[in-house]
Design a protein around this motif. Structure first.
Motif, PDB file in Angstrom:
ATOM      1  N   LYS A  40       0.831  -1.220   0.000  1.00 41.08           N
ATOM      2  CA  LYS A  40       0.000   0.000   0.000  1.00 41.08           C
ATOM      3  C   LYS A  40       0.863   1.268   0.000  1.00 41.08           C
ATOM      4  O   LYS A  40       0.639   2.166  -0.803  1.00 41.08           O
ATOM      5  CB  LYS A  40      -0.935   0.027   1.227  1.00 41.08           C
ATOM      6  CG  LYS A  40      -2.010  -1.029   1.189  1.00 41.08           C
ATOM      7  CD  LYS A  40      -2.949  -0.906   2.364  1.00 41.08           C
ATOM      8  CE  LYS A  40      -2.276  -1.159   3.716  1.00 41.08           C
ATOM      9  NZ  LYS A  40      -1.701  -2.504   3.874  1.00 41.08           N
ATOM     10  N   SER A  41       1.848   1.298   0.918  1.00 40.43           N
ATOM     11  CA  SER A  41       2.681   2.505   1.003  1.00 40.43           C
ATOM     12  C   SER A  41       3.443   2.716  -0.306  1.00 40.43           C
ATOM     13  O   SER A  41       3.523   3.836  -0.812  1.00 40.43           O
ATOM     14  CB  SER A  41       3.651   2.385   2.177  1.00 40.43           C
ATOM     15  OG  SER A  41       2.914   2.255   3.380  1.00 40.43           O
ATOM     16  N   CYS A  42       3.985   1.633  -0.856  1.00 38.43           N
ATOM     17  CA  CYS A  42       4.703   1.748  -2.132  1.00 38.43           C
ATOM     18  C   CYS A  42       3.777   2.189  -3.255  1.00 38.43           C
ATOM     19  O   CYS A  42       4.196   2.911  -4.159  1.00 38.43           O
ATOM     20  CB  CYS A  42       5.315   0.404  -2.521  1.00 38.43           C
ATOM     21  SG  CYS A  42       6.778   0.037  -1.566  1.00 38.43           S
ATOM     22  N   ALA A  61       5.007   8.044   1.629  1.00 40.56           N
ATOM     23  CA  ALA A  61       4.505   7.072   2.616  1.00 40.56           C
ATOM     24  C   ALA A  61       5.651   6.136   2.965  1.00 40.56           C
ATOM     25  O   ALA A  61       6.382   5.680   2.086  1.00 40.56           O
ATOM     26  CB  ALA A  61       3.344   6.287   2.041  1.00 40.56           C
ATOM     27  N   LYS A  62       5.791   5.879   4.250  1.00 38.09           N
ATOM     28  CA  LYS A  62       6.887   5.030   4.700  1.00 38.09           C
ATOM     29  C   LYS A  62       6.569   3.569   4.388  1.00 38.09           C
ATOM     30  O   LYS A  62       5.532   3.048   4.827  1.00 38.09           O
ATOM     31  CB  LYS A  62       7.026   5.202   6.213  1.00 38.09           C
ATOM     32  CG  LYS A  62       8.450   5.244   6.690  1.00 38.09           C
ATOM     33  CD  LYS A  62       8.477   5.761   8.110  1.00 38.09           C
ATOM     34  CE  LYS A  62       9.610   5.199   8.904  1.00 38.09           C
ATOM     35  NZ  LYS A  62       9.379   5.403  10.333  1.00 38.09           N
ATOM     36  N   ALA A  63       7.460   2.912   3.665  1.00 38.04           N
ATOM     37  CA  ALA A  63       7.247   1.504   3.334  1.00 38.04           C
ATOM     38  C   ALA A  63       8.170   0.651   4.189  1.00 38.04           C
ATOM     39  O   ALA A  63       9.214   1.115   4.638  1.00 38.04           O
ATOM     40  CB  ALA A  63       7.534   1.259   1.862  1.00 38.04           C
ATOM     41  N   GLY A  70       8.496  -0.894  11.922  1.00 32.87           N
ATOM     42  CA  GLY A  70       8.056   0.431  12.330  1.00 32.87           C
ATOM     43  C   GLY A  70       7.246   1.132  11.253  1.00 32.87           C
ATOM     44  O   GLY A  70       6.904   2.297  11.391  1.00 32.87           O
ATOM     45  N   ALA A  71       6.967   0.438  10.163  1.00 32.12           N
ATOM     46  CA  ALA A  71       6.256   1.115   9.090  1.00 32.12           C
ATOM     47  C   ALA A  71       4.781   0.732   9.057  1.00 32.12           C
ATOM     48  O   ALA A  71       4.062   1.104   8.156  1.00 32.12           O
ATOM     49  CB  ALA A  71       6.897   0.784   7.751  1.00 32.12           C
ATOM     50  N   VAL A  72       4.353  -0.020  10.055  1.00 28.08           N
ATOM     51  CA  VAL A  72       2.960  -0.431  10.044  1.00 28.08           C
ATOM     52  C   VAL A  72       2.075   0.809  10.275  1.00 28.08           C
ATOM     53  O   VAL A  72       2.381   1.671  11.089  1.00 28.08           O
ATOM     54  CB  VAL A  72       2.693  -1.542  11.089  1.00 28.08           C
ATOM     55  CG1 VAL A  72       3.022  -1.089  12.488  1.00 28.08           C
ATOM     56  CG2 VAL A  72       1.269  -2.029  10.998  1.00 28.08           C
ATOM     57  N   THR A  73       1.039   0.877   9.453  1.00 29.89           N
ATOM     58  CA  THR A  73       0.207   2.082   9.487  1.00 29.89           C
ATOM     59  C   THR A  73      -0.860   1.975  10.557  1.00 29.89           C
ATOM     60  O   THR A  73      -1.703   1.094  10.514  1.00 29.89           O
ATOM     61  CB  THR A  73      -0.453   2.263   8.103  1.00 29.89           C
ATOM     62  OG1 THR A  73       0.598   2.311   7.158  1.00 29.89           O
ATOM     63  CG2 THR A  73      -1.260   3.531   8.047  1.00 29.89           C
ATOM     64  N   THR A  74      -0.809   2.863  11.537  1.00 29.74           N
ATOM     65  CA  THR A  74      -1.883   2.881  12.525  1.00 29.74           C
ATOM     66  C   THR A  74      -2.637   4.202  12.443  1.00 29.74           C
ATOM     67  O   THR A  74      -3.703   4.338  12.989  1.00 29.74           O
ATOM     68  CB  THR A  74      -1.353   2.705  13.961  1.00 29.74           C
ATOM     69  OG1 THR A  74      -0.344   3.685  14.160  1.00 29.74           O
ATOM     70  CG2 THR A  74      -0.772   1.339  14.179  1.00 29.74           C
ATOM     71  N   VAL A  88      -5.941   7.658   0.685  1.00 28.09           N
ATOM     72  CA  VAL A  88      -5.866   7.406   2.126  1.00 28.09           C
ATOM     73  C   VAL A  88      -5.379   5.988   2.391  1.00 28.09           C
ATOM     74  O   VAL A  88      -5.866   5.023   1.794  1.00 28.09           O
ATOM     75  CB  VAL A  88      -7.243   7.609   2.803  1.00 28.09           C
ATOM     76  CG1 VAL A  88      -7.151   7.330   4.293  1.00 28.09           C
ATOM     77  CG2 VAL A  88      -7.735   9.022   2.586  1.00 28.09           C
ATOM     78  N   ASP A  89      -4.389   5.906   3.278  1.00 31.22           N
ATOM     79  CA  ASP A  89      -3.821   4.620   3.671  1.00 31.22           C
ATOM     80  C   ASP A  89      -4.578   4.156   4.914  1.00 31.22           C
ATOM     81  O   ASP A  89      -4.409   4.735   5.982  1.00 31.22           O
ATOM     82  CB  ASP A  89      -2.337   4.865   3.994  1.00 31.22           C
ATOM     83  CG  ASP A  89      -1.555   3.583   4.091  1.00 31.22           C
ATOM     84  OD1 ASP A  89      -2.157   2.508   3.955  1.00 31.22           O
ATOM     85  OD2 ASP A  89      -0.330   3.661   4.320  1.00 31.22           O
ATOM     86  N   ASN A  90      -5.379   3.140   4.774  1.00 28.68           N
ATOM     87  CA  ASN A  90      -6.193   2.686   5.905  1.00 28.68           C
ATOM     88  C   ASN A  90      -5.551   1.519   6.625  1.00 28.68           C
ATOM     89  O   ASN A  90      -4.746   0.790   6.062  1.00 28.68           O
ATOM     90  CB  ASN A  90      -7.576   2.270   5.424  1.00 28.68           C
ATOM     91  CG  ASN A  90      -8.407   3.455   5.010  1.00 28.68           C
ATOM     92  OD1 ASN A  90      -8.771   4.285   5.836  1.00 28.68           O
ATOM     93  ND2 ASN A  90      -8.683   3.570   3.726  1.00 28.68           N
TER      94      ASN A  90
HETATM   95 MG   LIG Z   1       2.150   0.824   4.798  1.00 31.39          MG
END
Ligand SMILES: [Mg+2]
Ligand SMILES: Nc1nc2c(ncn2[C@@H]2O[C@H](COP(=O)(O)OP(=O)(O)O)[C@@H](O)[C@H]2O)c(=O)[nH]1
Length: 301
Positions: A40-42, A61-63, A70-74, A88-90
């Motif tokens: 997703k981030s990529c 976006a951090k991949a 540490g790149a998990v999206t919260t 939007v990164d959900n």
């Molecule tokens: Mg991500």
């Protein structure tokens, strides 16, 4: 269409241009969902990259490789692609219980503000409070397009889970999610494409994301990525060709979510009841066993 034409179309897209105008919508919200690590981030970085000139890939976006990286999206982060289109990164889509699924649909329905931490809530009251908060600052004017990211390196999608997600996307947004198969060079994307087709997906596009290690722009890769955004805009134009009312659409989404949370609550209670019942039976069985031993013991001797 050539990449340059696609790019121009996307950059100049405006919700006002449809036959009925914007009908009260002010931006397109491309909502990404997908398992952690599926790209997703990529994908966000790739979309920004193909819309920009030059060959400098900026990691907006951090991949990362895994949850420990540490790149998990919260946080529900938003990235503007153009003045009128935001991505939007959900959070979500790993093994989830029914409340976590409800939280995912709360994100899809735009009930959790962008930039806010997504907490997995596990009870009815917390979820309802969340919805009441959303009511304080309702966002009617985003036109939502769901996008599901799935990596070609992973085994075939869990059919029931994905099918339910797709059906619920229709109920909430009127659109099937656009399926983006990532890492197409590293897995059998043709087989995965087939599985998604069988589940009724309307638009499936397999891509190779641009990454820091692999960023040289080629015609085919650039075109595939632009095509995804273009297809999303075609969906929006189609829906806006019919009479719409953003407020009514919002209420519709909210009704769906309320029913969903109610169902999640029922399921949780039933599960608790089932576990309690099992525990009780197990205890009863042990007690009977003990009693039997006590009665028969003298005769065995
Ligand atoms: Mg991500
Ligand atoms: N080869 C290849 N690697 C990718 C692709 N997309 C993502 N990755 C890699 O997969 C890992 C996870 O990607 P990420 O975008 O952080 O996934 P997310 O958790 O869904 O946001 C990273 O190491 C990326 O470099 C792709 O299309 N091809």
């Amino acid at each position: 269409m050539e990449p340059s034409q696609l790019r121009q179309k996307i950059l100049s897209f405006s919700l006002d241009d449809g036959p009925r105008g914007n009908q009260g919508y002010s931006r397109v919200l491309l909502q990404l969902f997908g398992y952690t690590g599926h790209g997703k981030s990529c994908f966000i970085n790739s979309c920004k990259y193909v819309l920009e000139e030059g060959e400098t890939l900026t990691p907006y976006a951090k991949a990362g490789d895994n949850e420990d990286g540490g790149a998990v999206t919260t946080i529900r982060n938003a990235y503007d692609l153009t003045e009128n289109i935001t991505m939007v990164d959900n959070r979500g889509y790993n093994a989830m219980n029914s409340f976590q699924r409800a939280e995912m649909y709360a994100q899809l329905g735009n009930f959790i503000p962008v930039g806010e931490e997504v907490e997995w809530m596990d009870d009815y009251t917390a979820m309802m409070h969340r919805l009441e908060d959303a009511e304080l600052n309702p966002n009617y004017s985003d036109f939502i397009v769901p996008i599901l990211i799935y990596s070609a390196t992973c085994s075939l999608p869990d059919r029931k889970e994905v099918q339910t997600f797709m059906d619920n996307c229709i109920r909430m947004t009127g659109l099937y999610p656009i399926i983006v198969i990532t890492k197409k060079k590293s897995g059998d994307f043709i087989e995965i494409d087939k599985q998604f087709k069988l589940m009724g997906a309307e638009v499936i596009i397999a891509i190779e994301n641009y990454t820091n290690e692999d960023y040289i722009k080629t015609h085919g890769r650039t075109k595939d990525i632009l095509m995804i955004i273009h297809k999303a805009l075609e969906d929006v134009t189609f829906r806006l060709g019919q009479e719409r009312n953003p407020r009514r659409d919002w209420v519709q989404r909210k009704k769906f979510l309320l029913e969903y949370i109610h169902k999640a609550d029922q399921e949780k209670k039933e599960e608790q009841w089932r576990r309690e019942e099992e525990r009780r039976r197990e205890e009863e069985r042990r007690r009977e066993e003990r009693n039997k031993k006590f009665w028969f013991w003298p005769f065995w001797k």
